[in-house]
Design a protein around this motif. Structure first.
Motif, PDB file in Angstrom:
ATOM      1  N   ASP A  16       1.599  -4.835   0.371  1.00 38.22           N
ATOM      2  CA  ASP A  16       1.866  -4.833   1.813  1.00 38.22           C
ATOM      3  C   ASP A  16       0.735  -5.543   2.550  1.00 38.22           C
ATOM      4  OD1 ASP A  16       2.315  -4.251   4.485  1.00 38.22           O
ATOM      5  OD2 ASP A  16       2.798  -2.142   4.153  1.00 38.22           O
ATOM      6  N   GLN A  17       1.015  -6.727   3.097  1.00 36.62           N
ATOM      7  CA  GLN A  17       0.002  -7.503   3.795  1.00 36.62           C
ATOM      8  C   GLN A  17      -0.541  -6.792   5.037  1.00 36.62           C
ATOM      9  OE1 GLN A  17      -1.302 -10.808   3.340  1.00 36.62           O
ATOM     10  NE2 GLN A  17      -0.493 -10.737   1.271  1.00 36.62           N
ATOM     11  N   LEU A  18       0.304  -6.066   5.743  1.00 35.22           N
ATOM     12  CA  LEU A  18      -0.157  -5.392   6.963  1.00 35.22           C
ATOM     13  C   LEU A  18      -1.091  -4.234   6.631  1.00 35.22           C
ATOM     14  CD1 LEU A  18       3.002  -5.351   9.271  1.00 35.22           C
ATOM     15  CD2 LEU A  18       1.146  -7.013   9.132  1.00 35.22           C
ATOM     16  N   GLU A  19      -0.922  -3.666   5.460  1.00 33.69           N
ATOM     17  CA  GLU A  19      -1.863  -2.652   4.999  1.00 33.69           C
ATOM     18  C   GLU A  19      -3.226  -3.289   4.743  1.00 33.69           C
ATOM     19  OE1 GLU A  19      -3.420   0.970   3.702  1.00 33.69           O
ATOM     20  OE2 GLU A  19      -1.377   0.682   4.455  1.00 33.69           O
ATOM     21  N   TYR A  20      -3.213  -4.438   4.078  1.00 33.45           N
ATOM     22  CA  TYR A  20      -4.465  -5.103   3.729  1.00 33.45           C
ATOM     23  C   TYR A  20      -5.210  -5.592   4.962  1.00 33.45           C
ATOM     24  CZ  TYR A  20      -2.236  -5.206  -0.891  1.00 33.45           C
ATOM     25  OH  TYR A  20      -1.613  -4.869  -2.058  1.00 33.45           O
ATOM     26  N   CYS A  21      -4.492  -6.065   5.976  1.00 33.27           N
ATOM     27  CA  CYS A  21      -5.168  -6.601   7.165  1.00 33.27           C
ATOM     28  C   CYS A  21      -5.514  -5.514   8.173  1.00 33.27           C
ATOM     29  CB  CYS A  21      -4.335  -7.690   7.833  1.00 33.27           C
ATOM     30  SG  CYS A  21      -2.982  -7.079   8.860  1.00 33.27           S
ATOM     31  N   GLY A  22      -5.068  -4.266   7.930  1.00 38.94           N
ATOM     32  CA  GLY A  22      -5.452  -3.150   8.779  1.00 38.94           C
ATOM     33  C   GLY A  22      -4.638  -2.980  10.042  1.00 38.94           C
ATOM     34  N   HIS A  23      -3.528  -3.688  10.157  1.00 41.66           N
ATOM     35  CA  HIS A  23      -2.744  -3.628  11.400  1.00 41.66           C
ATOM     36  C   HIS A  23      -2.226  -2.225  11.696  1.00 41.66           C
ATOM     37  CE1 HIS A  23      -0.096  -4.707  14.642  1.00 41.66           C
ATOM     38  NE2 HIS A  23       0.994  -4.456  13.939  1.00 41.66           N
ATOM     39  N   TYR A  24      -1.928  -1.464  10.657  1.00 38.33           N
ATOM     40  CA  TYR A  24      -1.383  -0.118  10.867  1.00 38.33           C
ATOM     41  C   TYR A  24      -2.391   0.832  11.528  1.00 38.33           C
ATOM     42  CZ  TYR A  24       2.234  -1.576   7.507  1.00 38.33           C
ATOM     43  OH  TYR A  24       3.254  -2.232   6.857  1.00 38.33           O
ATOM     44  N   TYR A  25      -3.666   0.448  11.505  1.00 38.90           N
ATOM     45  CA  TYR A  25      -4.706   1.384  11.947  1.00 38.90           C
ATOM     46  C   TYR A  25      -5.421   0.953  13.231  1.00 38.90           C
ATOM     47  CZ  TYR A  25      -3.804   2.165   7.033  1.00 38.90           C
ATOM     48  OH  TYR A  25      -3.168   2.360   5.832  1.00 38.90           O
ATOM     49  N   ARG A  26      -4.975  -0.140  13.843  1.00 42.65           N
ATOM     50  CA  ARG A  26      -5.620  -0.613  15.074  1.00 42.65           C
ATOM     51  C   ARG A  26      -4.630  -0.569  16.229  1.00 42.65           C
ATOM     52  NH1 ARG A  26      -7.430  -4.665  11.474  1.00 42.65           N
ATOM     53  NH2 ARG A  26      -5.668  -5.906  12.196  1.00 42.65           N
ATOM     54  N   GLU A  27      -5.002   0.067  17.284  1.00 40.59           N
ATOM     55  CA  GLU A  27      -4.118   0.171  18.441  1.00 40.59           C
ATOM     56  C   GLU A  27      -4.259  -1.005  19.400  1.00 40.59           C
ATOM     57  OE1 GLU A  27      -4.470   3.894  20.413  1.00 40.59           O
ATOM     58  OE2 GLU A  27      -3.889   5.085  18.654  1.00 40.59           O
TER      59      GLU A  27
END
Length: 721
Positions: A16-27
């Motif tokens: 999952d690319q979005l997991e690797y780039c941290g998008h899930y954790y930045r508001e």
């Protein structure tokens, strides 16, 4: 804009690319995207993410929050449902479950977000089918033509069925289809293969538009490999013409086939069962036929006659090349528009960068490629691309000097060695017309390395010596600035004799602190970017774990004190200055670094006295210079730590040199620091790390690269032969 959002399957693992780039954790991501001025965003609402298990409720909270934020800031989302994926584990491409499953999921998305107007149900179906069905790289790891076409048909049928379900809820929903914009060129012998691949490249669009009919070459070929004719008739009866045909164009999208394989590296060699040939990037070959984005987009417009868009524009390269690539695509799109081609958009792809495409996303994470933002620290750091896109979004021209030079894909250095004497390009005239980058320190290791790498990166620069500029004289500095009009100044000069500084403190401070401060003041006055260098010796070693940028300084030596005072003065007089702390740099182009002097001692049979209790993080000069140039273009400011990853003692460093060069390690005399009897005190521990996300390759890898670059790497006889 667009987010690299691939969720692909390899074996039973999903990456999952979005997991690797941290998008899930930045508001704050959506607000940062909004600052670019973009109008639409390819945003993932991915099936594998939201419905990984059969018949379980979907948690929409994260995607709902961000879609509503996009709506609030005036950015229209294009919802992507599958991005290089094969669906959740409970479906497959061969029994209809992929099509039916995606259609049902699309219905759920439309019911939850009935206001969504634009959709890409399946990104790049032809490319995904090749990776999944023809090359065996992604699940289901097939390597035959039947599987390839079966997967492609499944993806395209799923797109049509998904749009039908979506339009039952929102009749105005529009399909934004995407596909790789490719083309194949060849020698006369292999023209038949190029013609076949150039027909095949349109397949996803021909299927969706219902234009693939019995008289079509590919219709006959698919029947030949075993595809059921009823599977093809479906698309004639149930076509779904896209609202916009999106094309993803990369520097590798155009290929060249040549039966003379000796001209090309081994990794290019292949064949089709009829002929053996090399398959390489067309850009590496001096072709006489017209190539490039404009040629391919005109062909797409002629073939489809529907609105077009560049749906991915990205280049994994140095920062100025990323800027040149995007700017060139922008200019090309505007030229096409002026010719009457209905081109609607350019997509700044990989806003947060991407992971693992160096290994075709077959392993978790992999190498990181920065995009418009660099997220290697876990936070968004805008790169030079962000300012470029902000400018272009206002329909203004960006005037950065590096944009006046050709990208590597237009320079003769791009060609394979076998073509070196075929074509020569003259870029000197263009170089002289733009503002230069000034590099101060002509005779030093760092200054000469900057000049060499600027030549490689086609960055116009001037390398100045002490005779050209006296950095301890304010008036002399201003005269040079007025005469040469630089856009940035890199100060690679200074007093470097750490032990001599103990008896020459005034000279050390005058050069390291006084001169650097004068340069910083002048750059601030004339709005010029300023970059200078500091040292690990600003620390006292009491921490015993890697020092980061925010750690307080406490230098032990005169040299360290001069650097610490310089940091303070520079940033107080010029907050926009960039100060690079580094440590023990070594490079392949000079004779005055640790490896070079150690090798010289080995060759002469002299003992090498080194400290065994001093821990440092040495830095490979080419890596240091390349990152510094990127940070300069990004207009970064403040203090950055740049060293290669890892730590070593000077003694272990010497043993590594002996190992790689096959010299006698018994010449190394590893002793405690106190027995070195050095005049200047040193910290026992001065390893540097960056809390700002700057990561170079490992120290061990860099040392090996040094030996390869200098030709000093020892190879056992069997390997050498």
């Amino acid at each position: 804009g667009g987010l690299e959002c691939t969720i692909n399957r390899v074996g039973n693992e999903y990456y999952d690319q979005l997991e690797y780039c941290g998008h899930y954790y930045r508001e704050e991501d959506i607000n940062s995207i909004s600052s670019l001025g973009i109008k639409m965003l390819r945003y993932p609402v991915l099936w594998e993410k939201h419905s990984s298990q059969r018949d379980t409720p979907v948690n929409w909270s994260f995607v709902e929050r961000n879609l509503l934020k996009l709506k609030d800031v005036g950015i229209t989302p294009i919802a992507g449902l599958v991005h290089h994926g094969s669906g959740p584990e409970y479906v497959n491409f061969f029994d209809g479950s992929f099509e039916n499953g995606l259609a049902e999921y699309a219905k759920q998305v439309a019911e939850k977000f009935p206001w969504l107007e634009y959709y890409t149900p399946v990104n790049e179906p032809l490319t995904t089918a090749r990776f999944c069905g023809l090359y065996g790289i992604w699940y289901p790891h097939k390597k035959d033509e039947y599987s390839f076409y079966k997967i492609l048909l499944s993806e395209c049928k799923a797109t049509i069925m998904a749009m039908k379900k979506i339009r039952e809820i929102n009749p105005d929903a529009k399909l934004i289809q995407t596909e790789d914009l490719s083309k194949c060129y060849s020698t006369p012998l292999l023209q038949y293969q190029a013609d076949f691949e150039n027909e095949r490249r349109w397949l996803s669009y021909d299927l969706l538009c219902g234009t693939l009919r019995p008289e079509h070459t590919m219709w006959k070929y698919m029947l030949y490999v075993g595809i059921d004719e009823n599977d093809l008739i479906y698309f004639i009866d149930n076509n779904c013409k896209p609202h916009t045909a999106g094309f993803n164009y990369y520097v590798t999208s155009e290929r060249y086939l040549d039966e003379d394989r000796d001209k090309y590296p081994m990794q290019c060699h292949g064949g089709n069962g009829r002929h053996l040939y090399a398959d390489t990037e067309a850009v590496r070959v001096p072709l006489q036929t017209p190539t490039g984005l404009a040629v391919l987009m005109r062909e797409a417009w002629q073939h489809l006659q529907i609105p077009l868009a560049i749906t991915e524009c990205h280049l994994h390269c140095t920062r100025e090349e990323q800027m040149r690539w995007f700017n060139e695509v922008w200019k090309t799109a505007n030229q096409l528009k002026s010719e009457g081609v209905d081109i609607r958009a350019i997509t700044a792809w990989a806003l947060f960068g991407l992971h693992g495409w160096n290994c075709l996303v077959t392993k978790p994470r992999g190498d990181y490629e920065p995009g418009v933002f660099n997220v290697s620290s876990g936070q968004l750091r805008p790169t030079a691309l962000a300012k470029l896109i902000q400018t272009l979004a206002k329909h203004q021209v960006c005037h950065h000097p590096v944009l006046e030079a050709d990208g590597w894909w237009k320079r003769s250095s791009r060609l394979f060695h076998s073509f070196n004497n075929v074509v020569q390009f003259n870029t000197e005239k263009r170089k002289r017309t733009c503002q230069p980058l000034l590099i101060i320190g002509k005779t030093g290791t760092l200054g000469s390395a900057f000049s060499r790498i600027c030549n490689e990166r086609n960055i116009h620069h001037l390398l100045l010596s002490r005779a050209d500029i006296d950095i301890t004289n304010r008036e002399a500095i201003e005269q040079v600035i007025k005469k040469l009009n630089p856009w940035a100044i890199i100060n690679a000069a200074g007093y470097v004799r750490v032990d001599d500084a103990e008896k020459e403190p005034e000279q050390c401070f005058q050069s390291n602190c006084g001169g650097a401060t004068f340069l910083a003041e002048a750059c601030n006055k004339y709005q010029i970017k300023f970059i200078t260098f500091s040292s690990d010796l600003v620390f006292d070693g009491s921490k015993n774990e890697p020092y980061v940028e925010s750690d307080p300084v406490n230098p032990l030596s005169i040299y360290g004190q001069s650097k610490a005072k310089a940091e303070e003065n520079i940033l107080s007089h010029n907050p926009n200055a960039l100060v690079i702390r580094t440590c023990g740099f070594f490079g392949p182009w000079d004779e005055y670094n640790f490896i070079s002097t150690t090798l010289a001692s080995f060759k002469q049979g002299r003992q090498v006295h080194v400290a065994k209790d001093v821990f440092v993080s040495p830095t490979y000069v080419p890596d240091l210079v390349n990152v510094c140039l990127d940070l300069t273009l990004d207009d970064e400011e403040g203090i950055f730590h740049i060293t290669n990853q890892g730590r070593t003692t000077w003694a272990d460093f010497a043993y590594k040199v002996a190992e790689l060069s096959a010299y006698d390690a018994s010449l190394i005399r590893a002793v405690p620091l106190i027995e070195m009897h050095l005049k200047a005190p040193r910290p026992y521990y001065s390893v540097l790390e960056s809390e700002k996300g700057i990561k170079l390759r490992t120290f061990e890898n860099a040392v090996e690269n040094y030996f390869e670059a200098t030709g000093n790497l020892y190879l056992p006889r069997s390997i050498a032969v």
